[in-house]
Scaffold this active site. Structure first.
Site, PDB file in Angstrom:
ATOM      1  N   GLU A 110       0.814  -1.216   0.000  1.00 60.59           N
ATOM      2  CA  GLU A 110       0.000   0.000   0.000  1.00 60.59           C
ATOM      3  C   GLU A 110       0.847   1.265   0.000  1.00 60.59           C
ATOM      4  OE1 GLU A 110      -3.271   0.024   2.768  1.00 60.59           O
ATOM      5  OE2 GLU A 110      -3.419  -2.159   2.761  1.00 60.59           O
ATOM      6  N   TYR A 167     -12.629  -8.303   3.005  1.00 57.71           N
ATOM      7  CA  TYR A 167     -11.842  -7.969   4.188  1.00 57.71           C
ATOM      8  C   TYR A 167     -12.776  -7.948   5.392  1.00 57.71           C
ATOM      9  CZ  TYR A 167      -9.077  -5.477   7.617  1.00 57.71           C
ATOM     10  OH  TYR A 167      -8.422  -5.140   8.776  1.00 57.71           O
ATOM     11  N   GLN A 169      -7.562  -4.054  -3.622  1.00 60.57           N
ATOM     12  CA  GLN A 169      -8.490  -3.566  -2.599  1.00 60.57           C
ATOM     13  C   GLN A 169      -9.334  -2.444  -3.212  1.00 60.57           C
ATOM     14  OE1 GLN A 169      -5.898  -2.305   0.581  1.00 60.57           O
ATOM     15  NE2 GLN A 169      -4.620  -4.111   0.306  1.00 60.57           N
ATOM     16  N   TYR A 182     -12.094  -1.303  -2.134  1.00 57.84           N
ATOM     17  CA  TYR A 182     -13.044  -0.879  -1.118  1.00 57.84           C
ATOM     18  C   TYR A 182     -13.582   0.528  -1.409  1.00 57.84           C
ATOM     19  CZ  TYR A 182      -9.959  -4.256   1.290  1.00 57.84           C
ATOM     20  OH  TYR A 182      -9.181  -5.331   1.618  1.00 57.84           O
ATOM     21  N   GLU A 195     -16.578  -2.405   9.334  1.00 57.00           N
ATOM     22  CA  GLU A 195     -15.823  -2.546  10.571  1.00 57.00           C
ATOM     23  C   GLU A 195     -16.482  -1.707  11.669  1.00 57.00           C
ATOM     24  OE1 GLU A 195     -11.389  -3.045  10.213  1.00 57.00           O
ATOM     25  OE2 GLU A 195     -11.796  -1.820   8.444  1.00 57.00           O
ATOM     26  N   GLU A 196     -16.420  -2.240  12.877  1.00 54.73           N
ATOM     27  CA  GLU A 196     -17.104  -1.607  13.998  1.00 54.73           C
ATOM     28  C   GLU A 196     -16.614  -0.168  14.242  1.00 54.73           C
ATOM     29  OE1 GLU A 196     -13.656  -4.088  15.115  1.00 54.73           O
ATOM     30  OE2 GLU A 196     -15.506  -4.443  13.993  1.00 54.73           O
TER      31      GLU A 196
END
Length: 281
Positions: free
Chosen positions: A120, A249, A178, A180, A211-212
């Site tokens: 990344e 993911y 990725q 996303y 994700e939380e």
């Protein structure tokens, strides 16, 4: 190990965050070993899970054998920075020694099936050359160039024109992008940067579960499923070609209601549904 799935075009891969495993954290309800058979490659994503955590022994002794029984390969994820370890000289012998250390400690020590390197960062030229040299040494030990059944995987949020990838593209069993939060119209231009270097049958795009606590909110798994980016990614194909599949993911968050921050048990409904779309069942 599980047989290599290459070169199928209906693959599903998934990253499980190890710190949400119930052995790593007894307060959590899910475990890596319960990842369903619909997942062809399960990634050990190891943040916040130190070497002394009991997760690692259970991974080797229980989870990996159980997943192999279901036909799922298990691969460790590491950051590109591990290929630049300053403790090893930037020489051919140093590159070889570092590759051997990484494979021994990250793959063989836990009975895993391969290594996934997360890229990344755009590296300066000297670091890019060094990383590429270590990748070549890794390919002697893992992946399709090694003569073994193991896997060498490259995952990134960058394009195919990045120098490290350009110099190593032929080494990888799979390349994961990725994607996303990206709009569908961006997928083809991104693929076009990889297309001169790899066949579509080695290329996967990925989405993220929620994700939380709004961490990295991508909105890929908004409901209803039929209108979600995740399903659109599973269905998308490069123009005139067929990609290898799709990956997720934070599969440990599969089934969580969108924007729900409670860590709850899952039966992996999205993973199972996407498999039906990928495999036409």
């Amino acid at each position: 190990m599980a047989a290599s799935p290459y070169p199928r075009t209906d693959l599903q891969m998934a990253y499980f965050r190890t710190w949400h495993d119930r052995v790593a954290d007894p307060a959590k309800p899910n475990c890596f070993g319960d990842i369903p058979a619909e997942v062809d490659v399960a990634f050990v994503f190891p943040d916040f899970t130190p070497p002394e955590n009991p997760f690692w022994d259970v991974l080797r002794e229980e989870y990996v054998p159980a997943l192999h029984e279901r036909g799922t390969a298990v691969v460790r994820t590491t950051d590109i920075g591990t290929l630049l370890d300053p403790a090893f000289p930037d020489t051919p012998s140093g590159h070889r020694a570092l590759a051997e250390k990484l494979v021994g400690e990250l793959v063989h020590a836990h009975g895993l099936d391969g290594l996934d390197v997360d890229m990344e960062n755009r590296l300066e030229p000297a670091a890019a050359d060094r990383a590429a040299a270590v990748f070549h040494e890794l390919s002697r030990l893992l992946g399709k160039e090694s003569g073994t059944d193991s896997l060498l995987i490259y995952d990134t949020n960058l394009g195919g024109d990045e120098p490290v990838f350009r110099d190593t593209a032929e080494l990888y069993d799979y390349v994961l992008v990725q994607a996303y939060g990206r709009k569908l119209e961006t997928l083809q231009p991104t693929w076009d940067t990889f297309a001169p270097l790899i066949p579509a049958e080695r290329y996967l795009i990925g989405f993220s579960f929620y994700e939380e606590f709004d961490l990295n909110r991508w909105d890929d798994t908004s409901e209803p499923v039929e209108d979600s980016r995740a399903l659109a990614y599973a269905q998308w194909q490069p123009a005139g070609e067929t990609k290898a599949g799709v990956f997720s993911y934070a599969i440990d968050r599969d089934g969580v209601a969108f924007l729900d921050d409670e860590i709850t048990a899952t039966e992996y409904p999205w993973t199972r549904l996407l498999s039906q779309h990928l495999r036409g069942s």
